[in-house]
Design an enzyme around this catalytic site. Structure first.
Site, PDB file in Angstrom:
ATOM      1  N   ASP A  32       0.869  -1.184   0.000  1.00 44.20           N
ATOM      2  CA  ASP A  32       0.000   0.000   0.000  1.00 44.20           C
ATOM      3  C   ASP A  32       0.899   1.225   0.000  1.00 44.20           C
ATOM      4  OD1 ASP A  32      -3.217   0.407   0.899  1.00 44.20           O
ATOM      5  OD2 ASP A  32      -1.922   2.167   1.151  1.00 44.20           O
ATOM      6  N   TYR A  62       7.001  -3.165  -4.008  1.00 41.57           N
ATOM      7  CA  TYR A  62       6.655  -3.775  -5.292  1.00 41.57           C
ATOM      8  C   TYR A  62       7.627  -4.890  -5.698  1.00 41.57           C
ATOM      9  CZ  TYR A  62       2.935  -0.435  -5.992  1.00 41.57           C
ATOM     10  OH  TYR A  62       1.762   0.269  -5.856  1.00 41.57           O
ATOM     11  N   GLN A  79     -15.869   4.103  -2.408  1.00 43.33           N
ATOM     12  CA  GLN A  79     -17.126   4.774  -2.735  1.00 43.33           C
ATOM     13  C   GLN A  79     -17.719   5.432  -1.482  1.00 43.33           C
ATOM     14  OE1 GLN A  79     -19.802   1.903  -4.323  1.00 43.33           O
ATOM     15  NE2 GLN A  79     -20.836   3.373  -5.633  1.00 43.33           N
ATOM     16  N   ASN A 117     -13.327  -0.175  -7.990  1.00 43.26           N
ATOM     17  CA  ASN A 117     -14.497   0.264  -8.758  1.00 43.26           C
ATOM     18  C   ASN A 117     -14.265   1.595  -9.464  1.00 43.26           C
ATOM     19  OD1 ASN A 117     -16.545  -1.690  -8.550  1.00 43.26           O
ATOM     20  ND2 ASN A 117     -16.736  -1.228  -6.357  1.00 43.26           N
ATOM     21  N   ASP A 120     -15.560  -2.752 -13.986  1.00 46.71           N
ATOM     22  CA  ASP A 120     -15.506  -3.104 -15.408  1.00 46.71           C
ATOM     23  C   ASP A 120     -14.609  -2.134 -16.175  1.00 46.71           C
ATOM     24  OD1 ASP A 120     -17.579  -5.289 -15.427  1.00 46.71           O
ATOM     25  OD2 ASP A 120     -18.732  -3.645 -14.557  1.00 46.71           O
ATOM     26  N   THR A 146     -23.898 -12.046  -8.524  1.00 44.53           N
ATOM     27  CA  THR A 146     -24.373 -13.400  -8.809  1.00 44.53           C
ATOM     28  C   THR A 146     -24.585 -14.169  -7.498  1.00 44.53           C
ATOM     29  OG1 THR A 146     -23.484 -13.582 -11.045  1.00 44.53           O
ATOM     30  CG2 THR A 146     -23.588 -15.618  -9.775  1.00 44.53           C
ATOM     31  N   HIS A 172     -21.046  -4.413 -13.232  1.00 46.48           N
ATOM     32  CA  HIS A 172     -21.191  -4.510 -11.780  1.00 46.48           C
ATOM     33  C   HIS A 172     -21.671  -3.137 -11.339  1.00 46.48           C
ATOM     34  CE1 HIS A 172     -20.549  -5.093  -7.570  1.00 46.48           C
ATOM     35  NE2 HIS A 172     -19.557  -4.222  -7.521  1.00 46.48           N
TER      36      HIS A 172
HETATM   37  P1  ADP Z   1     -11.680  -0.103  -0.279  1.00 50.66           P
HETATM   38  O1  ADP Z   1     -12.859  -0.078   0.638  1.00 50.66           O
HETATM   39  O2  ADP Z   1     -12.050  -0.068  -1.737  1.00 50.66           O
HETATM   40  O3  ADP Z   1     -10.694  -1.175   0.041  1.00 50.66           O
HETATM   41  P2  ADP Z   1      -9.852   1.719   1.015  1.00 50.66           P
HETATM   42  O4  ADP Z   1      -9.795   3.201   0.957  1.00 50.66           O
HETATM   43  O5  ADP Z   1     -10.106   1.032   2.313  1.00 50.66           O
HETATM   44  O6  ADP Z   1     -10.959   1.308  -0.075  1.00 50.66           O
HETATM   45  O7  ADP Z   1      -8.508   1.097   0.410  1.00 50.66           O
HETATM   46  C1  ADP Z   1      -7.860   1.564  -0.716  1.00 50.66           C
HETATM   47  C2  ADP Z   1      -6.378   1.536  -0.426  1.00 50.66           C
HETATM   48  O8  ADP Z   1      -5.673   1.871  -1.640  1.00 50.66           O
HETATM   49  C3  ADP Z   1      -5.929   2.526   0.650  1.00 50.66           C
HETATM   50  O9  ADP Z   1      -5.319   1.805   1.700  1.00 50.66           O
HETATM   51  C4  ADP Z   1      -4.955   3.444  -0.076  1.00 50.66           C
HETATM   52  O10 ADP Z   1      -3.860   3.822   0.728  1.00 50.66           O
HETATM   53  C5  ADP Z   1      -4.504   2.557  -1.224  1.00 50.66           C
HETATM   54  N1  ADP Z   1      -3.961   3.327  -2.344  1.00 50.66           N
HETATM   55  C6  ADP Z   1      -4.482   4.445  -2.910  1.00 50.66           C
HETATM   56  N2  ADP Z   1      -3.676   4.884  -3.902  1.00 50.66           N
HETATM   57  C7  ADP Z   1      -2.627   4.027  -3.969  1.00 50.66           C
HETATM   58  C8  ADP Z   1      -1.464   3.935  -4.780  1.00 50.66           C
HETATM   59  N3  ADP Z   1      -1.217   4.828  -5.737  1.00 50.66           N
HETATM   60  N4  ADP Z   1      -0.616   2.909  -4.546  1.00 50.66           N
HETATM   61  C9  ADP Z   1      -0.862   2.008  -3.582  1.00 50.66           C
HETATM   62  N5  ADP Z   1      -1.934   2.034  -2.786  1.00 50.66           N
HETATM   63  C10 ADP Z   1      -2.803   3.026  -2.968  1.00 50.66           C
END
Ligand code: ADP
Length: 310
Positions: A32, A62, A79, A117, A120, A146, A172
């Site tokens: 993350d 990575y 969302q 999201n 798609d 589904t 979706h």
């Molecule tokens: P969801 O409910 O869809 O999982 P969250 O906001 O809980 O949504 O999780 C999305 C995650 O994606 C967050 O932890 C955020 O830090 C991470 N994120 C956002 N942008 C990036 C990025 N560029 N690289 C890596 N992680 C990212």
């Protein structure tokens, strides 16, 4: 199989939790942009492992994706109440551009499993940006819709969802299509099964089930802010099909050469999934109304995906 998860928020971490509990991965790496979050989620999930499996769970960078057979892309912004999935699009497209630039050099051959999201369109964007064969860029699509459809039909008929064979097709999201015509309970057409057990599928019952499927996410988001348990389990289910080369039929989204008269669009229809990703596409029998609805859903998605500059 080693599984990478980019985005250790609610959806990514819940998918990791489901995978770890089910023992579906030998190793899970959580990444993350918020490092501390990835470390905390990995540790928390790792503490559940001794009760259930032997999956090794770590946070990483990575480069630690090396050797992963599947990478789940769950990064992005979630969302908000009242926000449509499509309003998330621009923000999440930018996130994916950045993430793919890091992931692809390390694991060019991994299957990408898209969870963010609007799924798609994110799937179509990822296919275009990555140049990977569409059969290996799989969106979770309507796997959850589904499951909800089967669960509500099963409840109405008094049978388990596993004995209901029915699919939600298309987007979706709001334009999705419940494929009633091709639905079966056991091997019996749904309406005939319903009549036999004395629980007919009246227009009212169908409308209630349609509403329950189509608006489930909105209701959950209103109550708790976001949805993650269902989709986490759905993602684990797709990984299971890939990791064990199960050749399961699941409704997932990939960029497809033609669906309901619309070319090169990512949406869900039932597909056979195994170690190489999607092995075959299946087109259920639809009546004229369902076909027209699928055409509308596909046209809408195609238009929105084409509007995103790459
Ligand atoms: P969801 O409910 O869809 O999982 P969250 O906001 O809980 O949504 O999780 C999305 C995650 O994606 C967050 O932890 C955020 O830090 C991470 N994120 C956002 N942008 C990036 C990025 N560029 N690289 C890596 N992680 C990212």
């Amino acid at each position: 199989m080693k599984v990478g998860i980019v985005g250790a928020g609610m959806v990514g971490s819940t998918a990791g939790y489901a995978l770890a509990l089910m023992g579906l991965a030998s190793e899970i790496v959580l990444i993350d942009r918020n490092d501390a979050l990835a470390v905390a989620q990995a540790e928390d999930i790792a503490h559940a492992v001794p009760f259930m499996s032997s999956t090794v769970v770590n946070a990483g960078q990575y480069r630690d994706l090396e050797g992963a057979g599947v990478v789940i892309l769950a990064a992005g912004v979630s969302q908000k109440p009242g926000e449509t999935r499509l309003e998330l699009l621009e923000r999440n497209a930018a996130v994916f551009r950045a993430v793919l630039a890091e992931v692809l050099p390390v694991v060019p051959d991994a299957i990408l499993l898209i969870a963010s999201n609007p799924v798609d369109i994110m799937t179509q964007i990822t296919t275009r940006l990555s140049g990977i064969d569409p059969s290996r860029v799989i969106g979770s699509g309507t796997i959850l819709d589904t499951a909800r459809f089967r669960s509500l039909v099963g409840r109405h008929l008094g049978i388990s969802p596993q004995s209901v064979h029915a699919y939600v097709l298309g987007e979706h999201g709001d334009s999705e299509v419940l494929a009633w015509t091709s639905a079966r309970a056991g091997s019996v057409p749904l309406s005939s099964f319903a009549a036999q057990v004395g629980s007919p599928l009246t227009d009212e019952v169908r409308a209630q089930i349609d509403d329950g499927v189509r608006n489930a996410a909105y209701k959950i988001i209103k109550g708790k802010g976001s949805t993650y348990y269902g989709i986490g389990a759905g993602l684990a289910r797709i990984v299971k099909a890939i990791a064990s080369d199960q050749r399961d039929v699941l409704s997932v989204s990939i960029t497809t050469s033609e669906v309901a008269g619309v070319r090169d669009v990512a949406l869900s229809i039932p597909r056979v999934i195994g170690a190489d990703g999607v092995l075959a596409d299946l087109f259920p029998d639809l009546d004229d109304e369902e076909y027209a609805a699928l055409n509308r859903s596909a046209s809408l998605l195609k238009e929105r995906a084409d509007a995103i500059p790459l």
